[in-house]
Design a protein around this motif. Structure first.
Motif, PDB file in Angstrom:
ATOM      1  N   GLU A  69      71.352 -18.207 -31.344  1.00  0.00           N
ATOM      2  CA  GLU A  69      71.617 -18.929 -30.106  1.00  0.00           C
ATOM      3  C   GLU A  69      72.730 -18.277 -29.304  1.00  0.00           C
ATOM      4  O   GLU A  69      73.715 -17.814 -29.867  1.00  0.00           O
ATOM      5  N   LYS A  70      72.561 -18.276 -27.982  1.00  0.00           N
ATOM      6  CA  LYS A  70      73.590 -17.760 -27.086  1.00  0.00           C
ATOM      7  C   LYS A  70      74.791 -18.691 -27.114  1.00  0.00           C
ATOM      8  O   LYS A  70      74.638 -19.897 -27.267  1.00  0.00           O
ATOM      9  N   ASN A  73      81.174 -16.541 -28.705  1.00  0.00           N
ATOM     10  CA  ASN A  73      81.345 -16.198 -30.104  1.00  0.00           C
ATOM     11  C   ASN A  73      82.781 -15.760 -30.365  1.00  0.00           C
ATOM     12  O   ASN A  73      83.256 -14.802 -29.778  1.00  0.00           O
ATOM     13  N   LYS A  97      79.301  -7.002 -30.076  1.00  0.00           N
ATOM     14  CA  LYS A  97      78.949  -8.294 -29.499  1.00  0.00           C
ATOM     15  C   LYS A  97      78.248  -8.046 -28.164  1.00  0.00           C
ATOM     16  O   LYS A  97      78.759  -7.338 -27.304  1.00  0.00           O
ATOM     17  N   ASP A  98      77.044  -8.633 -27.975  1.00  0.00           N
ATOM     18  CA  ASP A  98      76.314  -8.426 -26.723  1.00  0.00           C
ATOM     19  C   ASP A  98      76.709  -9.457 -25.663  1.00  0.00           C
ATOM     20  O   ASP A  98      77.570 -10.314 -25.896  1.00  0.00           O
ATOM     21  N   ASP A 100      75.259 -12.013 -24.645  1.00  0.00           N
ATOM     22  CA  ASP A 100      74.925 -13.393 -25.013  1.00  0.00           C
ATOM     23  C   ASP A 100      75.863 -13.947 -26.085  1.00  0.00           C
ATOM     24  O   ASP A 100      75.694 -15.063 -26.554  1.00  0.00           O
ATOM     25  N   ILE A 102      76.206 -12.626 -29.126  1.00  0.00           N
ATOM     26  CA  ILE A 102      75.616 -12.403 -30.447  1.00  0.00           C
ATOM     27  C   ILE A 102      76.060 -11.036 -30.962  1.00  0.00           C
ATOM     28  O   ILE A 102      75.938 -10.033 -30.264  1.00  0.00           O
ATOM     29  N   ASP A 119      75.110 -15.221 -34.645  1.00  0.00           N
ATOM     30  CA  ASP A 119      75.432 -15.962 -33.423  1.00  0.00           C
ATOM     31  C   ASP A 119      76.752 -16.714 -33.547  1.00  0.00           C
ATOM     32  O   ASP A 119      77.439 -16.635 -34.560  1.00  0.00           O
TER      33      ASP A 119
END
Length: 127
Positions: A69-70, A73, A97-98, A100, A102, A119
């Motif tokens: 899940e976005k 984070n 970490k992207d 979103d 994640i 996530d």
């Protein structure tokens, strides 16, 4: 006069302590507890996907079926490595970490390199 001031301070201190008390209801391990996906995700209780974990913390195949899940984070790279390790993914590499939120990278599982993600709830998934 000093006695009455001391009495007022004592009463106000005791009174504010009583007001600051909280009551906890329910049980964190409620028998009717739902998974984060069943209860609505981020708006509800956020906890890692531990529904199918073994006693040693390794996933029993749920990592392949987990939907990440976005969300914001806050895990550090070290914490992500630890979660991956507990889920049976070893030697994690290229963790980033992207957009979103994640964490994504590659880790070894069953002797094969596998794309992985973690996530904001701590859910681990093979991609």
């Amino acid at each position: 006069m000093r006695t009455s001031i001391a009495a007022i301070l004592l009463v106000s201190t005791l009174g504010s302590s009583a007001l600051a008390q909280t009551t906890t209801t329910g049980s964190p391990a409620a028998p009717d507890a739902k998974t984060s996906q069943q209860s609505g995700g981020q708006q509800s209780v956020t906890r890692p996907n531990t529904d199918k974990m073994t006693q040693d913390g390794a996933s029993t195949g749920s990592a392949a079926n987990t939907k990440l899940e976005k969300g914001a984070n806050s895990f550090t790279e070290g914490e992500v490595r630890s979660r991956l390790d507990k889920a049976g993914f070893k030697d994690a590499k290229d963790l980033k970490k992207d957009a979103d939120g994640i964490w994504r990278g590659t880790a070894m599982r069953d002797g094969k390199p596998t794309p992985v993600g973690v996530d904001f709830k701590g859910n681990v998934a093979a991609q």
